[in-house]
Every structure is written in structure tokens, then in C-alpha cells.
Design an enzyme around this catalytic site. Structure first.
Site, PDB file in Angstrom:
ATOM      1  N   MET A 247      33.138  13.572  41.080  1.00 46.90           N
ATOM      2  CA  MET A 247      32.047  13.917  41.996  1.00 46.90           C
ATOM      3  C   MET A 247      30.718  13.526  41.372  1.00 46.90           C
ATOM      4  SD  MET A 247      30.922  15.168  44.783  1.00 46.90           S
ATOM      5  CE  MET A 247      29.157  15.192  45.120  1.00 46.90           C
TER       6      MET A 247
ATOM      7  N   GLU B 289      31.241   6.409  40.601  1.00 47.69           N
ATOM      8  CA  GLU B 289      30.303   7.546  40.553  1.00 47.69           C
ATOM      9  C   GLU B 289      28.908   7.106  40.138  1.00 47.69           C
ATOM     10  OE1 GLU B 289      31.372  10.017  42.010  1.00 47.69           O
ATOM     11  OE2 GLU B 289      33.475   9.427  41.946  1.00 47.69           O
TER      12      GLU B 289
ATOM     13  N   HIS C  21      27.054   5.707  43.007  1.00 48.52           N
ATOM     14  CA  HIS C  21      26.536   6.768  43.873  1.00 48.52           C
ATOM     15  C   HIS C  21      25.169   7.266  43.430  1.00 48.52           C
ATOM     16  CE1 HIS C  21      29.492   7.751  46.823  1.00 48.52           C
ATOM     17  NE2 HIS C  21      30.454   8.063  45.973  1.00 48.52           N
TER      18      HIS C  21
ATOM     19  N   GLU D 170      30.250   6.248  50.632  1.00 47.97           N
ATOM     20  CA  GLU D 170      31.553   5.981  50.029  1.00 47.97           C
ATOM     21  C   GLU D 170      31.985   4.523  50.111  1.00 47.97           C
ATOM     22  OE1 GLU D 170      32.523   7.920  48.077  1.00 47.97           O
ATOM     23  OE2 GLU D 170      31.757   9.874  48.679  1.00 47.97           O
TER      24      GLU D 170
HETATM   25 ZN   LIG Z   1      32.451   8.471  46.208  1.00 48.97          ZN
END
Ligand SMILES: [Zn+2]
Length: 1026
Positions: free
Chosen positions: A434, A468, A471, A490
């Protein structure tokens, strides 16, 4: 977030099979009591306590199968159904309407409110009060309590109906989405978790800005006991509407525009599931149980840790203060600025810097005993944290994160904005990872790498870190406005993960993995139950369901197609433009397309082209017919189950690419034709022997040729296996199997193409072929079609046997070769290839003899362990190692081997243990059930197990979540009979709305129907041609 589907990434078409207890279960498992294992009969020779294994005989289980209705608290059910009901009736309200409706007293569009004179306003208010009173009389007194029965019909036509809050008063808000009248600006969050009682106390102080006058502040809060609410230091009552996880503070007078401070103090339990502020534990190497608290907020769980405006567009700054025991450390998104001794039982308080402006789902904090290693790169200190026993396994991740940070800083031309970046391995963690800003959390398997790990293992860790880190820009810096555009987060992170690895770690052969991901996305998107990339979502379950193959994998695939269509460097320029334009704010798909359109020097309208890929579901099938130099092209929706209504109106703008026999391998060979209409034609400049469309499979579509077109390609491959790049060959195999499912080509033609495979040596086409044949084999196997299954075995051995035999069992360094070897040998051993099983047993014996210190090549480990796990002794040894190993990649392979046992008692034991989390980590339950389902011995038990434990499973894993999607797919995707179809339909409809409305359930049903149809159509052909 990285959904854990990545964790099976190295799993190709291996065919797993072992001695089949055929006597126990026939196709129709739901007939009279098959011999479910009688555990009392013999005591197992491995050390499973008989107490541990409790499994009622099937007959009694059938009797207690009234899941859902019986178990659900009636009140809860009312809440659920009413929430859904409202969700449905308000789902069409646009955001402007939301804005207009933001004030309680003005439910009409704002225009009509603002133009009223004082007098008419007074009259209007009087009428409004009367009307509202009438509504209340009609709907809420005496019997309408907002349940299905009471309010359903009238709801849509009568304007807003207020739900009833916990106290019995009307709750002043009628939408799942929050009003836009009040925005948060800054949060001060003080928390004190008690890791003994597993509870925490919190105080949150929120600076809010009132943008439109209103009498209410509505925000999110879930599963907490609110003690006190103050607004500008004055105490207020609050109302709570639990189904929507909302609270409201009502004011007697309109709040004027301006800034105010709202304070809430509360208590809550640390969550036992995997979201919110949750507790996690592990046993260290000394045998001591250690506990920690960590967070997982995406998508909707920040509200479980602190009351907040929990929607991605409500960006704000955050200061976190954490009170903890001196033996723990605490971490949050930002660097720590100070620690204060509180002088109460040795407690200390850490305070962290104020954060950048961000969405609530990115807030994170951890209290644990962790060790770390750090390194400075650019202006950032990168640290990797793990439990102390595993502190030596962080170095690979640290080096990798640093390299990727440098890459992204350069690529995006915006530096990562924080002065620190922590990567933390959490012992019990459900998602793959995450991307919390500055504090990325991982599973141990996706972050830690031991000394003995090979590039094969490192590929996974590198992929997850790359995802990650991407992101931190795509998602954190620029965030989708609402979850309907989750793919902007995503899809982009997934695409960037492959692109960055190709650039920075070319030794990891990530292109093969990315190709597989595109094939997987095509398979999912071919179903009627699929959805557009950008889809309407409202309820929490719908939000959870967005974390699927379409958002991640199709999202990444269409970005690759776009990048391959734009001229060199344009994609990157557009992306930089987009990040700069929307820095620290929120976007929708069109914002990205507009940024890309602006930089495109071609006359290509990016928005127009890409909209066709995001607004409707599915993808096109392009049919190519050639007559001399004249090529006719047509497109239609590739839909596997056309019976449910084909959507013929779907038209895609397809940047078609193609090569021909004169130039087919180099990138410079590629030619482009934009197919925007239903049909079009193309004139070739000269004669060609053959044409191959979708060069390197960069485009998200499937291509079908006429009979001659296929034959020409197949002949060319038979003459020279290197006439096409490996991606093209893999795509031909993938497409022809898909077309045979659609009924467009005969299975004979499929087998005709497969004849070339004997000369193939490249990984991508070989693993794709194995995967496709493996799927068919598994269906035959599960139908107990022994004759055809064994002919399929012979066919596979005949076509892949020499390659299987030629594989070494020594250490290998090329990831591509390891990928191929593991797929070949896993299949060979599963099909009981004598050489393979002997070699595997030999390696296992050597490993045991070396006291488990010998290095089994990591790509062979799963194969070796799976063979070993078929004996009692091997299984026990592996269980023991699983419990004691501190190397998580190794542990996972052991677990897969344990779950591949054909001994039903062991299967039941492992299902139970992974669900209750006692001896096998609960996070592994989806993997365990997936592995059990691959084999004949376990798949029916797994289905039964899932049904009976549905309540427990959904308490652990949210409905709609990736874990639930995976569990449902694993347990149902190999059914191919009417009996099983009915069984699956009945079970999910018995769950009511929570079951049957899940998209994944529709997908499961469709898949079974598809399997049935395929079998009907092709069984005969298989009998003739295999
Ligand atoms: Zn992701």
C-alpha cells in the site's frame, strides 16, 4: 495499492495432478453423501491433532446450509438493504446536484432558492415545512422505518428521504457521498493505541472551511465510540447513520462561510480485520508472540481510525501524534519531529511533521518493534523496516527503492516531495502493498529478500516496489477525484512498474510478465460481467470491486497501447504536463487525455481515441481478410457469452499495427492503420506472403484472420520459428485459443498452430501454450474425463517432452530461462514425468540431508516441494520448515506445496488453519484455497468449505475485495456442468444482495457457462484430434 494477485505472478500453465481419489467424488458432488473422509477411522501419521480437524459429514452440512438469512442480525440486514436502496436511488445524482443539495434546507436546485424574495421565501418555507411534515407522516409514521418494505417504491419520486440515525432522529443527509458545503483543511490526530488491550483512544481536531452556508457538518466515522464533539470549543450532540458510516453535527443556525475547528474524541478497538487501524502479530524466532498496530485505509477505512471526510477529493494536511510504550517505535507518513516523555508508565509521544496536502486513504501510522536500514538518495532518506529477526533481508529492497526513486525523479521531472520514504514489511498484511505517502507498507513476501533469493524472487519484490513508488506521483501527488477513476491510480502505477523495471532492471525480463498480464486482462474483459475502465461506483462494495483486473491490468494495457502509438517522448511529456497541472489535486480520465493531446504532434486526438477504451467495457475483435494487396478490416465486440446480448454499437478507435513477411521482427517494421469505423480497407503497396497484426501485442485487441491468413502464418512459423518476435508468437497462441472459445476457429486449427511449438525455444510462446493447454486439461480432469485427460497428457508430453527432458536442475541466472524451466518442470512433475519426479525427490532428499541448508534453485523450489508434499514424511517436514523459516518467499512455496497435497484430511486441515490464522497466516487463505482448487482432490472441498465459512470469510476479507474475488474465482472457475452451475447460482442468491450483486459472482457464473459451452462444442473434436 498492489492487490495480491501479483503474488501468483510466477505461476504459469503448470498442470497439477496427483493420484485421484476418484471413488470419492464424481462430477456431481452434491448427490447423496459421497464418502467424505471419516477422520475417526485412522489417525494420521503426520502431527495434526485430531481435535484440530473437525469436519462434519456432508449430509449434516447440507442441512445447515442456510447461510446469510439465518446468521444475519435482522437489524443489520435492514441497514444493509436500506443503504443499498438509497445507494441505488441516488446513484444518478450528479456532483452539481450534490452541491446544490448540500444544505439541509435547500433541497431544490440552488437557482430556485436564491431567486426567491423574502416574502415568497417565508411562504415557501411554510409550504416546505408542510410538505416535509407530510412526507414524514406518510413515510416515517408509524411503520416505515426505512426498510425494503417501507420505502422502496416511493423513494425515487418523492425527493429526499432522510434515514433514521442511531438515536431515532432523522439523519440530515441522504447520500453516500458527503456534501460539498464543508471541506477539511487540516487535521491534528492524536492517538494512543494500547497493544495489551488492543484498543485505542483518539482525539482529532479538524480545521474545516464552510464553503456554502449550512446547518450540518457531515463526515465519516465507523466502528468507534465517540465520547465528545466540540465545535469552536462548544460541545454539540451528533447523529450517526451507521449503514453509511456517517455522522452529522446539526447546528441551530446556518454556519456562515469561514474556517472553524471541529474536535472529536473517541475510543475504538484495534481492528481484527485487515483494514483501519488494525492489530497484527507474529511469533519471533525465540518463540515469543509479538504484537504491533498498523493501518490500511484504502479505499474506505481511514474512517475506522479517525472521524474524517473520507473521500479522495477532500485533500488536507495532517499532523499525527502517537503515544506509545517506550519499547515500540512509531512511524507515520512524515518524519518525526520530536519525542516527549509523558511520565505516565514510561509512555512517550512522537510528533510528526505536518504532511503535504493529501487524501485520507493515504494517511498511515504504525506502532511496532522494527529494525531498519537507511540510505540517502537525492534529497530523501530511504529506509526499509522489518521485524528484528529479518533485519538482514532488507538490503535488496533498499537498493532497489533508491534506484527506482532516482529513475522516477528524473522521468517525471518532479522530485519526490518528502524528505523521507519508509518501506515497511508488515508480518500480517492482506494486500500486496500500500502506497501510503512516505510510509509504504508491504507484505513480508513482497519486500524482504534473503541471501539465497534468485532474480526470479527479486522480480516480484522489484515489481511491487516499482508499483508503489510510481503511486507516490500517480495517486498521491495527483489523485483520482472519485473511485470510478481508480484506474488512473492503478492502471498507471501498473504500467509504470513494468516500464521502470524494463529501464532500470533489464536483467529481470519483465516484458514476459507484462505480456502475461495483458493476456490475463483480455481474458477477464472478454466476459459480459466486465465493466468499463471508468465505471460508476457508489456503495462500499462497488468501490472495493474496482480493485480488479480491469483497473490494474487493462488500465496498464491501454496505456502501453497509447505510448506505442504516440511518437517518441510524447507520452512522457504528456504525463509530466499532467502531473504539473494537477499537482496536489484531483483529476478525471479526461484530464489525462487532454494533457496527452496537447503534446501530441500527430493529428491524433488522444481524448477521442482513448475515450473509446475507457467508457465501454470489453475490447474489439479485429477480423482481417486479405485478397492480394487489398485488406478488409472489421471490428466487433469480443464477447464470450454473446447470449446475454451483444453490444453491437461499441466502436473502438484502434491504432492497428501490422508487419509482413518482408520485415517482421524489428520495431522499425511496424506499420499503423487507425481503424475507427465498423469496417474499413487497407491497400498494401505490394504483394506479401502473410500479414501479422498487433505487432508485439502492444494493442488491447484480438485479431482473427481468414482461413488463408491463419494458414499462411502457421506455414511461415513451421518453416522458420524466428520469423516473428516472441510476443507475436505468444499472442498468436493466445488469440487462437480465445477465438476457439468464441467459436470463430475450429479446435483443429488450434492444434494445427500448436504443431510449430516443437521447434519453439522462447519463453513467452511456450509458457502461453502450456497455460492454455493446462486450462483445458484441468477442465477435463475436473470432469473426470479420464480418457481425454490422459490423451491430453500424452499430447503435452509429445509436444513439450524433449524440452522438459533437456532442462537442468542446476542454478540458473536468466529470469526468462527460470520462468520457462519452472513452467515446464512443474507441468512435467504434475503429469508424473518419471525423470522430473525422480530429480525432484532427489533434490528434496539432499535438502533434508543438508539439514535444509542446501540451496534448491528458487525457480524449482515449488516443484520440488510439491512432489515432496505428496508423502506424509515430506509433508510433515515441509510443515515444520514452514513454521520455522524466516524467509518468506521460501515459506510461500512451502505453503503452496502443503496445499497441493492430495490427502483430503490435510486439505481440510490447511483450509481451516489458514482461515483461523492459527498456524498458517490468515493473509494466505486466498492462496491456500487457490492452490487447493487446482487439483482434483481438493477443489470440491474448497467450494464446500467456502460456502460453509462464508460469514467468517467475509468478516476477515471485505465483500468485493480482491481477496474475495480471488476466493470465488478459485473455487468456481473449473466447474463445467449444469449441476455445478445451479449449485453456484443457488448459493450466491441465498446470500441476498451481498452475494448476488457482486460482479465477481456474475463473472463466476458466466465462466461456468462458458466452460459448459466449450465442452459441448469441443469434446468431440478433442476425441478426434488428440
Ligand atoms: Zn497500486
Amino acid at each position: 495499492m498492489e492487490s495480491a494477485n501479483h503474488l501468483n505472478q510466477q505461476e504459469y500453465g503448470a498442470i497439477e495432478r496427483a493420484p485421484l481419489p476418484r471413488n470419492m467424488i464424481e462430477n456431481s458432488m452434491f448427490e447423496e453423501e459421497p464418502d467424505v473422509v471419516d477422520l475417526a477411522k485412522e489417525s494420521p501419521s503426520y502431527h495434526i491433532d485430531s481435535d484440530d480437524v473437525t469436519y462434519e459429514p456432508r449430509s449434516s452440512r447440507l442441512l445447515v446450509r442456510g447461510l446469510g438469512e439465518n446468521d444475519m442480525d435482522e437489524d443489520e440486514e435492514d441497514y444493509e438493504s436500506s443503504a443499498r436502496l438509497l445507494g441505488m436511488s441516488f446513484m444518478n445524482r450528479s456532483s452539481s446536484q450534490r452541491s446544490a443539495a448540500s444544505s439541509y434546507t435547500c433541497q431544490q436546485p440552488s437557482r430556485s432558492c436564491s431567486t426567491l424574495s423574502t416574502k415568497t421565501t417565508a411562504v415557501g418555507v411554510l409550504i416546505l415545512v408542510l410538505v416535509v411534515s407530510m412526507f414524514m407522516v406518510i413515510y416515517f409514521v408509524p411503520s416505515c422505518t426505512f426498510t425494503k418494505k417501507g420505502c422502496q417504491k416511493s423513494n425515487s419520486s418523492m425527493g429526499s428521504i432522510y434515514p433514521i440515525s442511531t438515536s431515532g432522529e432523522l439523519f440530515p443527509w441522504t447520500d453516500l457521498r458527503l456534501p460539498l458545503s464543508v471541506h477539511p483543511v487540516h487535521y491534528n490526530i492524536s492517538l494512543h493505541p494500547d497493544l495489551n488491550s488492543m484498543t485505542f483512544q483518539g482525539n482529532v481536531s479538524i480545521v474545516v472551511k464552510v464553503l456554502h452556508e449550512t446547518k450540518n457538518i457531515i463526515l465519516h466515522s465507523s466502528d468507534m465510540n465517540i465520547i465528545k464533539v466540540t465545535f469552536e470549543d462548544k460541545e454539540y450532540r451528533f447523529l450517526e447513520y451507521k449503514p453509511w458510516q456517517q455522522i452529522a453535527i446539526k447546528f441551530p443556525e446556518d454556519l456562515k462561510k469561514g474556517q472553524y475547528v471541529l474536535k472529536i474524541s473517541y475510543k475504538a478497538n484495534l481492528s481484527n480485520s485487515y483494514d483501519g487501524f488494525y492489530n497484527s502479530s507474529y511469533v519471533d524466532t525465540a518463540g515469543t508472540k509479538r504484537v504491533l498496530a498498523a493501518t490500511q485505509f484504502e479505499p474506505l477505512a481511514a474512517r475506522k481510525a479517525f472521524p474524517c471526510f473520507d473521500e479522495p477529493a477532500f485533500k488536507s494536511t495532517f499532523v499525527v501524534k502517537m503515544t506509545r510504550d517506550a519499547k515500540y517505535i512509531s512511524l507515520s507518513n512524515m518524519p518525526k519531529i520530536k519525542t516527549t516523555d509523558l511520565n505516565e508508565n514510561g509512555l512517550q509521544e512522537d510528533e510528526f511533521e505536518s504532511s503535504v496536502k493529501m487524501s485520507t486513504y493515504l494517511v498511515a501510522f504504525i506502532v511496532a518493534e522494527f529494525s531498519s536500514h537507511s540510505k540517502n538518495v537525492s534529497k530523501t532518506t530511504v529506509s526499509v523496516y522489518a521485524v528484528p529477526d529479518k533485519k538482514d533481508q532488507v538490503h535488496y529492497a533498499l537498493e532497489t527503492a533508491c534506484k527506482l526513486l532516482v529513475f522516477y525523479n528524473r522521468f517525471f521531472e518532479i522530485d519526490y516531495p518528502l524528505s523521507k520514504l519508509d518501506l515497511v514489511a508488515i508480518p500480517d498484511f492482506l494486500a500486496g502493498a500500500m502506497e501510503n505517502w512516505g510510509l509504504i507498507t508491504f507484505r513480508e513476501t513482497t519486500l524482504l529478500v534473503g541471501n539465497q533469493s534468485s532474480p526470479f524472487d527479486k522480480q516480484l519484490v522489484t515489481s511491487v516496489i516499482a508499483h508503489e513508488l510510481a503511486h507516490q506521483w500517480f495517486g498521491n501527488l495527483v489523485t483520482m477525484r472519485w473511485w470510478n477513476d481508480l484506474w488512473l491510480n492503478e492502471g498507471f502505477a501498473t504500467y509504470m512498474q513494468y516500464m521502470s523495471i524494463e529501464n532500470v532492471f533489464s536483467n529481470l525480463d519483465i516484458d514476459i510478465e507484462f505480456l502475461n498480464v495483458r493476456f490475463k486482462a483480455l481474458a477477464k474483459d472478454a466476459l459480459n460481467s466486465s465493466h468499463p475502465v471508468s465505471a460508476f461506483v457508489s456503495t462500499p462494495e462497488q468501490v472495493e470491486e474496482m480493485f480488479d483486473s480491469v483497473s490494474y491490468e487493462k488500465g496498464a494495457s491501454i496505456l502501453l497501447m497509447l505510448n506505442a502509438t504516440l511518437r517518441d517522448g510524447e507520452f512522457r511529456k504528456g504525463v509530466i504536463e499532467y502531473l504539473q497541472n494537477y499537482n496536489l489535486s484531483n483529476t478525471e480520465s479526461k484530464d489525462l487525455w487532454n494533457s496527452l493531446s496537447q503534446v501530441s504532434k500527430q493529428s491524433l486526438n488522444v481524448s477521442e481515441m482513448m475515450n473509446t477504451w475507457t467508457v465501454h467495457k470489453g475490447f474489439p475483435l479485429v477480423t482481417v481478410k486479405r485478397s492480394g494487396t487489398q485488406v478488409t478490416l472489421s471490428q466487433e465486440h469480443f464477447l464470450l457469452n454473446a447470449e446475454n446480448g451483444t453490444d453491437d454499437s461499441s466502436l473502438w478507435h484502434i491504432p492497428l499495427t501490422y508487419v509482413n513477411d518482408s520485415c517482421s521482427v524489428l520495431r522499425s517494421c511496424k506499420q499503423v492503420f487507425h481503424l475507427k469505423d465498423k469496417a474499413d480497407s487497407l491497400q498494401l503497396p505490394g504483394q506479401v506472403k502473410w500479414l501479422k497484426f498487433n505487432f508485439r501485442s502492444d494493442g488491447f485487441y484480438i485479431v482473427h484472420y481468414d482461413e488463408q491468413g491463419w494458414s499462411d502464418l502457421i506455414s511461415a512459423l513451421k518453416v522458420d520459428v524466428n520469423v516473428l518476435p516472441s510476443e507475436d508468437k505468444a499472442a498468436l497462441i493466445n488469440n487462437i485459443f480465445a477465438l476457439s472459445r468464441l467459436g470463430k476457429v475450429s479446435f483443429r486449427q488450434v492444434l494445427n498452430l500448436m504443431e510449430y511449438i516443437r521447434n519453439e525455444t522462447e519463453t513467452a510462446p511456450l509458457t502461453e501454450a502450456l497455460s492454455q493447454l493446462g486450462q483445458i486439461y484441468r477442465l477435463l480432469d475436473k470432469r473426470s474425463d479420464l480418457n481425454l485427460a490422459s490423451r491430453m497428457t500424452t499430447y503435452i508430453k509429445d509436444h513439450f517432452g524433449s524440452l522438459m527432458e533437456s532442462q537442468s536442475y542446476e542454478v540458473e541466472t536468466s529470469v526468462s530461462k527460470m520462468t520457462l524451466r519452472s513452467a515446464l518442470l512443474e507441468t512435467a512433475c504434475a503429469l508424473k514425468g518419471p525423470n522430473c519426479t525422480t530429480q525432484a525427490r532427489h533434490l528434496f532428499d539432499q535438502w533434508l540431508a543438508s539439514n535444509k541448508t542446501l540451496q534448491i534453485p528458487s525457480d524449482l523450489m515449488r516443484t520440488v516441494f510439491k512432489v515432496a508434499a505428496q508423502t506424509d514424511e515430506g509433508w510433515s517436514e515441509l510443515l515444520d520448515s514452514y513454521k520455522h523459516s524466516i524467509y518468506d518467499t521460501e515459506k510461500r512455496k512451502m505453503l503452496e506445496a502443503l496445499a497441493s497435497t492430495q490427502d483430503v484430511r490435510k486439505i481440510i486441515w490447511i483450509l481451516q488453519k489458514s482461515l483461523d490464522g492459527s498456524e498458517i497466516q490468515n493473509q494466505e487463505f486466498p492462496l491456500v484455497i487457490h492452490t487447493v482448487c487446482r487439483d482434483f482432490a481438493g477443489y470440491l472441498y474448497a467450494w464446500d468449505f467456502m460456502k460453509e465459512n462464508w460469514e467468517k470469510i467475509t468478516q476477515k476479507f471485505p465483500v468485493g475485495s480482491f481477496a474475495i474475488q480471488s476466493i470465488i474465482t478459485s473455487t468456481t472457475s473449473q466447474f463445467s456442468t449444469k449441476t455445478h452451475l445451479t449449485e453456484v447460482q443457488n448459493f450466491f442468491s441465498s446470500l441476498g444482495a451481498k452475494g448476488s450483486q457482486m460482479r465477481i459472482v456474475q463473472e463466476a457464473i458466466e465462466t461456468i457457462k462458458q466452460n459448459m459451452r466449450w465442452m459441448e462444442k469441443n469434446l468431440k473434436t478433442l476425441q478426434i484430434w488428440l
